[in-house]
Design an enzyme around this catalytic site. Structure first.
Site, PDB file in Angstrom:
ATOM      1  N   GLU A  50      18.494  -3.867  -4.789  1.00 47.38           N
ATOM      2  CA  GLU A  50      17.360  -3.568  -3.913  1.00 47.38           C
ATOM      3  C   GLU A  50      17.366  -2.095  -3.507  1.00 47.38           C
ATOM      4  O   GLU A  50      16.305  -1.456  -3.431  1.00 47.38           O
ATOM      5  CB  GLU A  50      17.391  -4.470  -2.687  1.00 47.38           C
ATOM      6  CG  GLU A  50      17.038  -5.924  -2.979  1.00 47.38           C
ATOM      7  CD  GLU A  50      15.678  -6.077  -3.626  1.00 47.38           C
ATOM      8  OE1 GLU A  50      14.684  -5.582  -3.054  1.00 47.38           O
ATOM      9  OE2 GLU A  50      15.599  -6.664  -4.720  1.00 47.38           O
ATOM     10  N   TRP A  76      15.995  -0.274  -6.400  1.00 52.12           N
ATOM     11  CA  TRP A  76      14.524  -0.347  -6.466  1.00 52.12           C
ATOM     12  C   TRP A  76      13.912   0.754  -5.600  1.00 52.12           C
ATOM     13  O   TRP A  76      12.961   1.439  -6.001  1.00 52.12           O
ATOM     14  CB  TRP A  76      14.021  -1.710  -5.987  1.00 52.12           C
ATOM     15  CG  TRP A  76      13.863  -2.741  -7.052  1.00 52.12           C
ATOM     16  CD1 TRP A  76      14.639  -3.848  -7.246  1.00 52.12           C
ATOM     17  CD2 TRP A  76      12.864  -2.784  -8.073  1.00 52.12           C
ATOM     18  NE1 TRP A  76      14.182  -4.568  -8.328  1.00 52.12           N
ATOM     19  CE2 TRP A  76      13.090  -3.938  -8.856  1.00 52.12           C
ATOM     20  CE3 TRP A  76      11.796  -1.957  -8.409  1.00 52.12           C
ATOM     21  CZ2 TRP A  76      12.285  -4.284  -9.944  1.00 52.12           C
ATOM     22  CZ3 TRP A  76      10.983  -2.304  -9.493  1.00 52.12           C
ATOM     23  CH2 TRP A  76      11.238  -3.445 -10.243  1.00 52.12           C
ATOM     24  N   TRP A 123     -12.640  -4.295  -9.857  1.00 55.28           N
ATOM     25  CA  TRP A 123     -12.239  -5.111  -8.717  1.00 55.28           C
ATOM     26  C   TRP A 123     -13.470  -5.674  -8.010  1.00 55.28           C
ATOM     27  O   TRP A 123     -14.552  -5.072  -8.039  1.00 55.28           O
ATOM     28  CB  TRP A 123     -11.411  -4.283  -7.735  1.00 55.28           C
ATOM     29  CG  TRP A 123     -10.169  -3.715  -8.343  1.00 55.28           C
ATOM     30  CD1 TRP A 123      -9.976  -2.424  -8.772  1.00 55.28           C
ATOM     31  CD2 TRP A 123      -8.950  -4.404  -8.615  1.00 55.28           C
ATOM     32  NE1 TRP A 123      -8.715  -2.273  -9.292  1.00 55.28           N
ATOM     33  CE2 TRP A 123      -8.059  -3.470  -9.209  1.00 55.28           C
ATOM     34  CE3 TRP A 123      -8.519  -5.718  -8.412  1.00 55.28           C
ATOM     35  CZ2 TRP A 123      -6.767  -3.821  -9.593  1.00 55.28           C
ATOM     36  CZ3 TRP A 123      -7.234  -6.066  -8.796  1.00 55.28           C
ATOM     37  CH2 TRP A 123      -6.372  -5.124  -9.383  1.00 55.28           C
ATOM     38  N   ASN A 183       9.941  -9.291   3.012  1.00 53.18           N
ATOM     39  CA  ASN A 183       9.611  -8.736   1.705  1.00 53.18           C
ATOM     40  C   ASN A 183       9.044  -9.774   0.734  1.00 53.18           C
ATOM     41  O   ASN A 183       8.099  -9.496  -0.005  1.00 53.18           O
ATOM     42  CB  ASN A 183      10.837  -8.078   1.079  1.00 53.18           C
ATOM     43  CG  ASN A 183      10.494  -7.328  -0.198  1.00 53.18           C
ATOM     44  OD1 ASN A 183       9.694  -6.404  -0.185  1.00 53.18           O
ATOM     45  ND2 ASN A 183      11.065  -7.756  -1.317  1.00 53.18           N
ATOM     46  N   TRP A 238      -6.050  -3.178  -5.196  1.00 49.43           N
ATOM     47  CA  TRP A 238      -4.728  -3.054  -4.582  1.00 49.43           C
ATOM     48  C   TRP A 238      -4.656  -1.888  -3.602  1.00 49.43           C
ATOM     49  O   TRP A 238      -3.881  -1.914  -2.641  1.00 49.43           O
ATOM     50  CB  TRP A 238      -3.651  -2.873  -5.665  1.00 49.43           C
ATOM     51  CG  TRP A 238      -3.863  -1.696  -6.571  1.00 49.43           C
ATOM     52  CD1 TRP A 238      -4.558  -1.670  -7.744  1.00 49.43           C
ATOM     53  CD2 TRP A 238      -3.384  -0.354  -6.373  1.00 49.43           C
ATOM     54  NE1 TRP A 238      -4.545  -0.407  -8.297  1.00 49.43           N
ATOM     55  CE2 TRP A 238      -3.823   0.419  -7.475  1.00 49.43           C
ATOM     56  CE3 TRP A 238      -2.629   0.264  -5.381  1.00 49.43           C
ATOM     57  CZ2 TRP A 238      -3.527   1.783  -7.602  1.00 49.43           C
ATOM     58  CZ3 TRP A 238      -2.319   1.622  -5.500  1.00 49.43           C
ATOM     59  CH2 TRP A 238      -2.780   2.367  -6.611  1.00 49.43           C
ATOM     60  N   TRP A 266       2.980  -2.471  -4.329  1.00 48.53           N
ATOM     61  CA  TRP A 266       1.598  -2.915  -4.540  1.00 48.53           C
ATOM     62  C   TRP A 266       1.202  -2.826  -6.015  1.00 48.53           C
ATOM     63  O   TRP A 266       0.564  -3.730  -6.552  1.00 48.53           O
ATOM     64  CB  TRP A 266       0.635  -2.103  -3.661  1.00 48.53           C
ATOM     65  CG  TRP A 266       0.457  -2.749  -2.332  1.00 48.53           C
ATOM     66  CD1 TRP A 266       1.121  -2.479  -1.177  1.00 48.53           C
ATOM     67  CD2 TRP A 266      -0.419  -3.840  -2.040  1.00 48.53           C
ATOM     68  NE1 TRP A 266       0.716  -3.325  -0.179  1.00 48.53           N
ATOM     69  CE2 TRP A 266      -0.232  -4.168  -0.678  1.00 48.53           C
ATOM     70  CE3 TRP A 266      -1.343  -4.566  -2.783  1.00 48.53           C
ATOM     71  CZ2 TRP A 266      -0.943  -5.197  -0.052  1.00 48.53           C
ATOM     72  CZ3 TRP A 266      -2.056  -5.591  -2.172  1.00 48.53           C
ATOM     73  CH2 TRP A 266      -1.850  -5.895  -0.824  1.00 48.53           C
TER      74      TRP A 266
END
Length: 459
Positions: free
Chosen positions: A288, A291, A320, A355, A373, A396
């Site tokens: 993590e 990331w 979208w 999360n 998004w 996102w």
């Protein structure tokens, strides 16, 4: 130079322990610290009021910590970053400083600001000296065999593991206390920090900001408690929003109350600082952290993600849906999907969201409602206490399948099955969606599935 000082420019690094710019500045003479507040820039970057309040409260703590080192902290307001270069020109006329020390920030606007400041200082025979402090490894140092930036996390992680095997990044010590500075700062137009902090505190009265205590000591205690008591179960518990299974350190890392190096050193404390993984929980938390590292490097190497553009250029053509009503219901936690509504209400109430639930909510907006998004990314930034451009944008775009991950567009989280798996008994939903609290665990995840005529006062 005699009778001059080194300036330390604090930004997203509000600590005295393991602070690269602070340590290096002190090696070159007596120091004065400055922090520049930019309220109009905060608005442009959609910084949440609760995040700004958290930042300002920590700034008060930093002032106290620096005073113990006899380093004065001067606080100024320059509404927009475009004017900061000129601010340093004016400051140089009033304050005899030699160079400015700061830690690099990777966003496009941040790099542009620092480049303008550098050019301005150079014209005065001064330097802006920048240090890599926000990541474990310097940006542009993790590269493929073709000397290109990684675009997929798995390969990036493998490269980071190889670097960690050579040695963990070390922390900087606290610099020595300096002699008191004899200078009349009254001529400088400083900001009343307490006044501006009160202003933002008033704006978030409906949120319990007191739950987010500031201070380096508190952040270190949180880190130590996690490493000593919970990291071993991190892999098993981190996805369950009703339990305290995560580190809760994201807000502290974001504004630099604690450093990434302190985190990695704590994670391997019991291995005497050697890179030896001894539990799945330890490895999962390390991943993590990597990331976070990955998205910081992406932000630097691919500046388009700072400009509201997708990482995958082809996805700019996605059409979208224009659904303002659906977007408003999503924002307010009124979608009729309990796990999504619980997460969105937690965000509105506390400035934070678990999360796993962040991913569920983002997937629902982009894959079920088919809403852009970027609207969700902005809403999260406007409300998150730990809102970080790199991590928020990366998350996102991952959920929307416009980002770095190699999986194709059809990866979709089913919010109902996610809810049943990670909030099996509905504990999290009951807390944040109280109108469903009386329902049993079989019904609460999808309350209208078997009876659409129920009167639940819920969408």
């Amino acid at each position: 130079m005699s009778n001059t000082y080194q300036l330390i420019w604090f930004r997203q690094d509000l600590r005295v322990r393991d602070q690269a710019a602070l340590w290096h500045a002190r090696q070159n003479g007596p120091c004065i610290a400055i922090c520049i507040l930019s309220p109009e820039q905060w608005k442009r970057h959609d910084d949440a009021d609760i995040k700004i309040d958290f930042y300002l409260r920590q700034l008060l703590e930093l002032k106290t910590e620096l005073s113990k080192l006899q380093i004065p902290l001067l606080i100024f307001t320059v509404p927009l970053w475009d004017d900061i270069a000129e601010f340093f020109v004016d400051l140089a006329e009033k304050l005899p400083f030699e160079n400015v020390y700061a830690n690099i920030e990777f966003g496009f606007n941040e790099l542009k600001r620092d480049n303008e400041v550098q050019q301005s200082l150079n014209r005065q025979k001064k330097q802006l000296i920048l240090f890599q402090d926000r990541t474990l490894f310097p940006v542009a140092s993790i590269r493929t065999q073709s000397n290109l930036p990684y675009q997929v996390f798995g390969a990036f992680k493998k490269s980071c593991y190889q670097r960690l095997e050579l040695g963990l990044p070390q922390c900087y010590p606290i610099p020595e206390t300096q002699a008191p500075i004899q200078f009349d700062f009254c001529q400088l137009h400083q900001t009343d920090l307490q006044h501006i902090q009160n202003h933002y505190a008033d704006k978030i009265k409906d949120k319990n900001a007191s739950e987010w205590r500031v201070g380096e000591k508190h952040a270190r205690n949180l880190l130590n408690q996690f490493v000593e008591k919970r990291i071993i179960q991190y892999n098993a518990l981190r996805d369950y929003p009703s339990v305290k299974g995560t580190s809760q350190l994201s807000a502290y890392l974001n504004i630099g109350i604690i450093s990434i190096r302190q985190c990695i050193q704590a994670a391997f404390r019991h291995q005497q600082g050697d890179f030896v993984i001894q539990s799945e929980g330890q490895q999962t938390w390390l991943n993590e952290l990597l990331w976070r590292e990955f998205y910081q490097h992406i932000l630097f190497d691919f500046p388009q993600v700072s400009k509201h553009l997708p990482f995958k250029a082809a996805t700019q053509n996605v059409q979208w849906r224009d659904d303002s009503d659906g977007f408003e219901k999503w924002k307010r936690g009124q979608t009729g999907i309990p796990i999504v509504d619980a997460g969105m209400r937690q965000l509105l109430s506390t400035g934070w969201m678990h999360n796993r639930v962040r991913m569920i909510c983002a997937m629902f907006l982009t894959k079920n409602l088919l809403i852009d998004w970027r609207k969700g990314e902005q809403w999260f930034m406007q409300n998150l206490i730990d809102g970080d451009l790199a991590a928020n944008n990366g998350g996102w775009q991952w959920c929307a399948s416009t980002g770095t991950d190699a999986a194709p567009y059809f990866r979709i989280f089913n919010p109902i099955s996610q809810s049943q798996k990670f909030d099996e008994n509905g504990v999290y939903i009951r807390r944040w969606v109280p109108e469903l609290a009386h329902l049993d665990a079989q019904i609460i995840h999808e309350p209208y599935a078997k009876d659409v005529s129920k009167n639940l006062n819920y969408p």
